[in-house]
Every structure is written in C-alpha cells, then in structure tokens.
Design a protein around this motif. Structure first.
Motif, mmCIF file in Angstrom:
data_model
loop_
_atom_site.group_PDB
_atom_site.id
_atom_site.type_symbol
_atom_site.label_atom_id
_atom_site.label_comp_id
_atom_site.label_asym_id
_atom_site.label_seq_id
_atom_site.Cartn_x
_atom_site.Cartn_y
_atom_site.Cartn_z
ATOM 1 N N TYR A 177 -11.306 29.285 -2.845
ATOM 2 C CA TYR A 177 -11.408 29.620 -1.395
ATOM 3 C C TYR A 177 -12.599 30.444 -1.060
ATOM 4 C CZ TYR A 177 -7.074 27.240 -0.464
ATOM 5 O OH TYR A 177 -5.987 26.009 -0.256
ATOM 6 N N SER A 178 -13.608 30.063 -0.172
ATOM 7 C CA SER A 178 -14.571 30.752 0.129
ATOM 8 C C SER A 178 -14.077 31.713 1.157
ATOM 9 C CB SER A 178 -15.803 30.062 0.520
ATOM 10 O OG SER A 178 -15.755 29.275 1.906
ATOM 11 N N LEU A 179 -14.834 33.019 1.459
ATOM 12 C CA LEU A 179 -14.502 33.796 2.670
ATOM 13 C C LEU A 179 -15.026 33.086 4.184
ATOM 14 C CD1 LEU A 179 -14.909 37.466 1.172
ATOM 15 C CD2 LEU A 179 -12.768 36.115 1.364
ATOM 16 N N HIS A 180 -16.107 32.161 3.932
ATOM 17 C CA HIS A 180 -16.525 31.877 5.160
ATOM 18 C C HIS A 180 -16.894 30.151 5.096
ATOM 19 C CE1 HIS A 180 -17.451 35.916 6.275
ATOM 20 N NE2 HIS A 180 -17.784 36.242 5.089
ATOM 21 N N ALA A 181 -17.326 29.826 6.403
ATOM 22 C CA ALA A 181 -17.235 28.390 6.432
ATOM 23 C C ALA A 181 -18.430 27.840 5.957
ATOM 24 C CB ALA A 181 -17.139 28.101 8.016
ATOM 25 N N ASN A 182 -19.310 28.557 5.319
ATOM 26 C CA ASN A 182 -20.615 27.930 4.805
ATOM 27 C C ASN A 182 -20.223 27.936 3.106
ATOM 28 O OD1 ASN A 182 -20.341 30.912 4.059
ATOM 29 N ND2 ASN A 182 -22.599 31.181 4.281
ATOM 30 N N GLY A 183 -19.117 27.951 2.697
ATOM 31 C CA GLY A 183 -18.952 27.698 1.369
ATOM 32 C C GLY A 183 -19.201 29.124 0.655
ATOM 33 N N GLN A 184 -19.395 29.998 1.086
ATOM 34 C CA GLN A 184 -19.842 31.316 0.253
ATOM 35 C C GLN A 184 -18.903 32.352 0.922
ATOM 36 O OE1 GLN A 184 -22.374 31.091 -1.769
ATOM 37 N NE2 GLN A 184 -22.378 28.867 -1.153
ATOM 38 N N ASN A 185 -18.920 33.742 0.131
ATOM 39 C CA ASN A 185 -18.469 34.851 0.318
ATOM 40 C C ASN A 185 -19.069 35.675 1.261
ATOM 41 O OD1 ASN A 185 -15.754 33.862 -1.054
ATOM 42 N ND2 ASN A 185 -16.764 34.696 -2.885
ATOM 43 N N SER A 186 -20.204 35.391 1.623
ATOM 44 C CA SER A 186 -21.074 36.179 2.677
ATOM 45 C C SER A 186 -21.472 35.144 3.751
ATOM 46 C CB SER A 186 -22.093 36.828 1.914
ATOM 47 O OG SER A 186 -23.068 36.105 1.247
ATOM 48 N N ILE A 187 -22.249 35.802 4.955
ATOM 49 C CA ILE A 187 -22.609 34.915 5.815
ATOM 50 C C ILE A 187 -23.467 35.728 6.806
ATOM 51 C CG2 ILE A 187 -20.811 35.080 7.734
ATOM 52 C CD1 ILE A 187 -20.798 32.217 8.165
ATOM 53 N N THR A 188 -24.592 35.083 7.439
ATOM 54 C CA THR A 188 -25.510 35.870 8.162
ATOM 55 C C THR A 188 -25.617 35.027 9.446
ATOM 56 O OG1 THR A 188 -27.662 34.865 7.363
ATOM 57 C CG2 THR A 188 -26.573 36.481 6.246
ATOM 58 N N ALA A 246 -19.991 33.895 20.569
ATOM 59 C CA ALA A 246 -19.724 35.104 21.038
ATOM 60 C C ALA A 246 -18.912 35.849 20.183
ATOM 61 C CB ALA A 246 -19.101 35.023 22.629
ATOM 62 N N ASP A 247 -18.534 35.527 18.877
ATOM 63 C CA ASP A 247 -17.888 36.403 18.097
ATOM 64 C C ASP A 247 -18.811 37.232 17.444
ATOM 65 O OD1 ASP A 247 -15.513 35.196 18.379
ATOM 66 O OD2 ASP A 247 -15.462 33.792 16.721
ATOM 67 N N PHE A 248 -18.230 38.646 17.146
ATOM 68 C CA PHE A 248 -18.780 39.716 16.284
ATOM 69 C C PHE A 248 -18.930 39.769 15.014
ATOM 70 C CE2 PHE A 248 -18.744 41.481 20.708
ATOM 71 C CZ PHE A 248 -19.795 41.835 20.856
ATOM 72 N N ASP A 249 -17.673 39.214 14.709
ATOM 73 C CA ASP A 249 -17.181 39.371 13.270
ATOM 74 C C ASP A 249 -16.829 37.989 12.810
ATOM 75 O OD1 ASP A 249 -16.477 40.318 10.852
ATOM 76 O OD2 ASP A 249 -14.704 41.119 11.637
ATOM 77 N N LEU A 250 -17.219 37.321 11.622
ATOM 78 C CA LEU A 250 -16.825 36.194 11.263
ATOM 79 C C LEU A 250 -15.862 36.307 9.918
ATOM 80 C CD1 LEU A 250 -19.453 33.841 12.036
ATOM 81 C CD2 LEU A 250 -17.281 33.712 13.185
ATOM 82 N N SER A 251 -15.261 37.541 10.035
ATOM 83 C CA SER A 251 -14.331 37.645 8.684
ATOM 84 C C SER A 251 -13.359 36.408 8.524
ATOM 85 C CB SER A 251 -13.563 39.178 8.724
ATOM 86 O OG SER A 251 -12.771 39.070 9.746
ATOM 87 N N LEU A 252 -12.764 36.322 7.444
ATOM 88 C CA LEU A 252 -11.668 35.098 7.107
ATOM 89 C C LEU A 252 -10.597 35.387 8.021
ATOM 90 C CD1 LEU A 252 -11.136 32.839 5.535
ATOM 91 C CD2 LEU A 252 -9.821 34.226 3.886
ATOM 92 N N GLU A 253 -10.378 34.389 8.860
ATOM 93 C CA GLU A 253 -9.222 34.181 9.918
ATOM 94 C C GLU A 253 -7.957 34.055 9.129
ATOM 95 O OE1 GLU A 253 -9.974 32.308 13.162
ATOM 96 O OE2 GLU A 253 -11.967 33.206 13.796
#
Length: 254
Positions: A177-188, A246-253
C-alpha cells in the motif's frame, strides 16, 4: 471541511449498459482478488474483482442526471449552492431544467448528499432516461435520511470503504500500500489539488501524471468523496474519504 461530492461510482463485474444511456462513466478494473488489508489501517482487503470510476462525477454528468430525473425534484437532488459552481436551474417544479456552465462542465459536482449519490446510482442501474431513482441498487422509496444499505446484487452503487481504499492505495504488482493516492509514499501539490494551491476544484484528471496504481485520479485532492461505510451514533454517518483542494495535510486517512 471537505466539499462534498458524489463519489466515483463502483460497479460489479456484471456492469449494466443501456442503449439509451446519456451519462457515460469511465471505469478502471481493480483486480488482485483476495489481497490483504493495509497493516497500518486494516482497510483495503477485497475478495473479488470490481470496477470503479476513473474520475469524480462531473457537473456535466450530474446535470444530465438532473435533467432526466429532477424536473419536479421531489427529493432535493439539486442544491442551490450549485448555481455558482457549475449547474443552474430554471423553470418551476414539474418543468425544471438545468444548464451546465461550459467552463465548469468537467469540474467535479459538489453539494451532493449521500442520498443524491444513491439516487444517481439507482437511475444508472435502471438504464438512465426515465429510470427510477427509488429502487435498484438501493431501496429508497422517498427516504432522504436514515440507514439504507445496498441491495444484494446491486450492479452500480456507491463503493464500500474497502473498495474505495484499495483502488486508491493498493499496488497489485508489489502487494503493498502506498501512503498517498498517487501510488507513492510522498506527494506534493504537483500531484494533487490540495493545500489551497489552486484555490478551488479543478477539472477531473488535471493531475494526469499522478494516478493511483489502478489508474484513478483526484482521490487525494480536489473534493471529498462518499463511500458506503456506516459509522457514528447508530450508524447514522456515511463514509467520506479523499482529499480536498482546501486540505492542508494529505497524510494517509484511517
């Protein structure tokens, strides 16, 4: 607070089609049957193949639904807040018509309740056009609140929590599982519309270089998305996942 949107609709393997369809949904297939749950959250295990919408449902798609099913609008499918965000209503009850702002046609529809989403799912499952909004995937029969579950055999429906989660975070090639919705563990902010980077929602699929591993878009930003989870007092709350502009943080929910 996340802006509510209709969720990218899920379907069973036996996808229904109709020659009279006026709304076409692009789907991706989610396979890797029997995958394990995410060890960090316990979500994501699904024991069957299914399909889920590649993009969030747009103003153009929801506007077509309104014109077909809400000439009277007995169930409040239209929200007046939509008028400044892409969908305007004219006329009177019994002859309402809806127009979509051309420049906003491919923006995700917002101010849609879970029951609005369920009614659109019913309408699509019933062949669109004059299809019923009250039966099909969900037996609503006028309900606008309360606990309603998907019917057995539903073919077009609001995704379950695990279906949504797997489509976003699971990578079948690595069984991780990735941490983010882009299939990666980091996102910008180059990968998703969040943190007021743009200041509003954008056209679906704008971040074309940052899909999930299965090829879905915007589930880490743009607007929030409904799923079929029941939680809260008496199971009265519905699941809402994904990011928002409007979200500030896109950590895994969780």
């Amino acid at each position: 607070m996340k802006t509510q949107s209709i969720l990218t609709i899920a379907v069973s393997a036996a996808l229904m089609t109709s020659a009279s369809a006026i709304v076409t949904i692009d789907y991706v297939t989610v396979g890797n049957i029997g995958n394990a749950a995410d060890p960090l959250t316990g979500y994501g295990a699904v024991g069957y193949e299914y399909q889920i919408g590649k993009y969030e449902v747009t103003n153009a798609q929801y506007g077509a639904f309104l014109n077909a099913a809400a000439q009277t609008d007995s169930y409040g499918l239209y929200n007046s807040n939509m008028s400044s965000l892409g969908i305007a209503r004219s006329g009177s009850s019994g002859s309402y018509t809806y127009s979509v702002t051309t420049a906003l046609a491919n923006r995700p529809v917002v101010y849609v309740s879970w029951f609005d989403a369920a009614r659109m799912a019913n309408w699509m499952m019933n062949g669109q056009g004059s299809g019923s909004t009250e039966t099909g995937a969900y037996t609503l029969n006028g309900a606008i609140s309360g606990i309603v579950l998907a019917n057995a055999g539903a073919q077009i429906y609001i995704p379950t929590e695990n279906e949504w989660y797997k489509a976003v975070y699971y990578n079948g090639g690595t069984s991780t599982y990735s941490l983010h919705a882009n299939g990666q563990n980091s996102i910008t902010t180059d990968d998703a519309n969040y943190d007021f980077n743009v200041g509003s929602a954008v056209n679906v699929g704008t971040y074309s270089s940052a899909p999930s591993s299965y090829g879905t878009f915007d589930q880490g930003g743009n607007v929030g998305e409904w799923n079929d989870k029941l939680s809260g007092p008496g199971g009265s709350w519905r699941g809402l996942r994904g990011g928002s502009w409007a979200d500030f943080d896109l950590s895994l929910e969780s």
